[in-house]
Design a protein around this motif. Structure first.
Motif, PDB file in Angstrom:
ATOM      1  N   HIS A  20      -3.178  -3.835  10.805  1.00 24.00           N
ATOM      2  CA  HIS A  20      -2.762  -2.785   9.877  1.00 24.00           C
ATOM      3  C   HIS A  20      -3.796  -1.647   9.885  1.00 24.00           C
ATOM      4  CE1 HIS A  20      -2.136  -0.740   5.969  1.00 24.00           C
ATOM      5  NE2 HIS A  20      -0.872  -0.886   6.341  1.00 24.00           N
ATOM      6  N   SER A 125       6.870   1.495   2.535  1.00 25.03           N
ATOM      7  CA  SER A 125       6.563   2.803   1.947  1.00 25.03           C
ATOM      8  C   SER A 125       7.182   3.925   2.775  1.00 25.03           C
ATOM      9  CB  SER A 125       5.053   2.979   1.820  1.00 25.03           C
ATOM     10  OG  SER A 125       4.458   2.816   3.080  1.00 25.03           O
ATOM     11  N   THR A 213       1.084   4.936   5.345  1.00 29.20           N
ATOM     12  CA  THR A 213      -0.195   5.171   6.024  1.00 29.20           C
ATOM     13  C   THR A 213       0.024   5.875   7.371  1.00 29.20           C
ATOM     14  OG1 THR A 213      -0.128   2.905   6.890  1.00 29.20           O
ATOM     15  CG2 THR A 213      -1.445   3.283   4.904  1.00 29.20           C
TER      16      THR A 213
HETATM   17  P1  13P Z   1       1.859   1.040   4.556  1.00 28.85           P
HETATM   18  O1  13P Z   1       3.140   0.347   4.822  1.00 28.85           O
HETATM   19  O2  13P Z   1       2.057   2.475   4.159  1.00 28.85           O
HETATM   20  O3  13P Z   1       0.930   0.907   5.721  1.00 28.85           O
HETATM   21  O4  13P Z   1       1.180   0.396   3.272  1.00 28.85           O
HETATM   22  C1  13P Z   1       0.776  -0.917   3.170  1.00 28.85           C
HETATM   23  C2  13P Z   1      -0.120  -1.122   2.029  1.00 28.85           C
HETATM   24  O5  13P Z   1      -0.528  -2.229   1.763  1.00 28.85           O
HETATM   25  C3  13P Z   1      -0.498   0.012   1.223  1.00 28.85           C
HETATM   26  O6  13P Z   1      -1.436  -0.358   0.281  1.00 28.85           O
END
Ligand code: 13P
Ligand code: SF4
Length: 304
Positions: A20, A125, A213
């Motif tokens: 990630h 997100s 992100t």
């Molecule tokens: P994203 O899917 O935007 O990478 O977010 C994951 C997350 O844990 C944000 O705190």
């Protein structure tokens, strides 16, 4: 030496490492693919490997395992959880189901696998706004992040009931707060503010862009601003600086650290490739139900 050994074991095991965007720089550097939650789920479905090592938090490893029942999925440190996901532990959703029987239930990817299995849709997100707008519903239940729920409501005009009412990520809620945003903008006048939708409304309103992100990373590359403040977990700045080397990129708050995301180190990667442990094992019925819900949601978002 450590990196060479990881590379050797990866080859031996026919393994890939997915990481990630918040992972430690040294973990990102050794990964085959780095991305946001949606990209990691999509990548996990297309990789040609026997073993997937998921460098991220527990819900990410669970999702990769649910989508890949025939592969060995390793979560290098099983203590890396997500306090936001924990808001949906223990069957919280069933009470809402009975209270709002006709409303679609959308759960954020940051949730336990059991919650995904009992939902109608799973959103990330980056997909939540599109997914909710495509449902064609006047009202939806959405959890566990109340800030993302509110952001989706603002963007779609749909009534979004946050489930539970107080679900939040402690990193974004308390460390990407209005106080830190004002402080950072005062220290860096003229800097552009880019934030994650898990941040509180007052901070989202101060930003010129709100997104996942990876969407934040894309925005940082295309903006004309030469100085950018990233309103999210501090780890994103490492990747942003790599992708936009000519720009000055700073975390909005350098202390906004997700301790769970930092629980995986190159040593964990090495040991997990050596031992093929800890494996992610899911109840097959829950995994299969969650897979159906995730695939239906990905399909809805991919369409058109
Ligand atoms: P994203 O899917 O935007 O990478 O977010 C994951 C997350 O844990 C944000 O705190
Ligand atoms: Fe969970 Fe927040 Fe960490 Fe993301 S930053 S993994 S939402 S605790």
């Amino acid at each position: 030496m450590l990196y060479e050994e990881i590379a050797r074991l990866k080859k031996l095991r026919n393994a890939v490492i997915l990481a990630h965007n918040y992972q430690l720089p040294e973990v990102q550097d050794v990964a085959d693919f780095v991305g946001d939650s949606l990209e990691l789920a999509l990548k996990a479905q297309e990789v040609d490997a026997d073993v997937i090592v998921m460098a991220g938090v527990k819900f990410m490893a669970e999702m990769v395992a649910a989508l890949n029942p025939d592969k060995v999925v390793i979560h290098p440190n099983s203590y890396a959880g997500c306090p936001l996901a924990d808001f949906l532990n223990g069957g919280v959703l069933s009470g809402y189901r009975s209270k709002f029987p006709g409303e679609p239930l959308v759960v954020y990817v940051n949730s336990p696998i059991e919650a995904k299995a009992s939902a109608d849709y799973v959103a990330t997100s980056s997909s939540a706004v599109k997914l909710v707008s495509r449902l064609g519903a006047d009202r939806v239940l959405f959890g566990p992040d109340r800030n993302l729920a509110e952001f989706v409501a603002e963007k779609t005009g749909v009534e979004v009931i946050p489930v539970p009412p107080n679900g939040h990520c402690p990193v974004h809620e308390f460390l990407i707060s209005r106080y830190y945003a004002e402080k950072a903008l005062e220290e860096h006048p003229g800097a552009e503010l880019v934030v994650h939708p898990e941040a509180p409304r007052e901070v989202r309103r101060m930003a010129s862009f709100v997104g996942s992100t990876s969407q934040m990373l894309e925005y940082v590359q295309r903006t004309r601003a030469s100085k950018v403040l990233l309103g999210t977990e501090e780890g994103l700045a490492y990747r942003a600086r790599k992708l936009a080397p000519g720009k000055e990129i700073l975390p909005l708050n350098a202390r906004a650290v997700c301790a769970d995301m930092k629980k995986i180190t190159p040593r964990h990667l090495l040991e997990s490739l050596e031992r093929l442990e800890p494996k992610v094992t899911l109840d097959p019925r829950i995994a299969s139900r969650a897979r159906e819900v995730i695939e239906r949601s990905l399909e809805l978002v991919r369409r058109g």
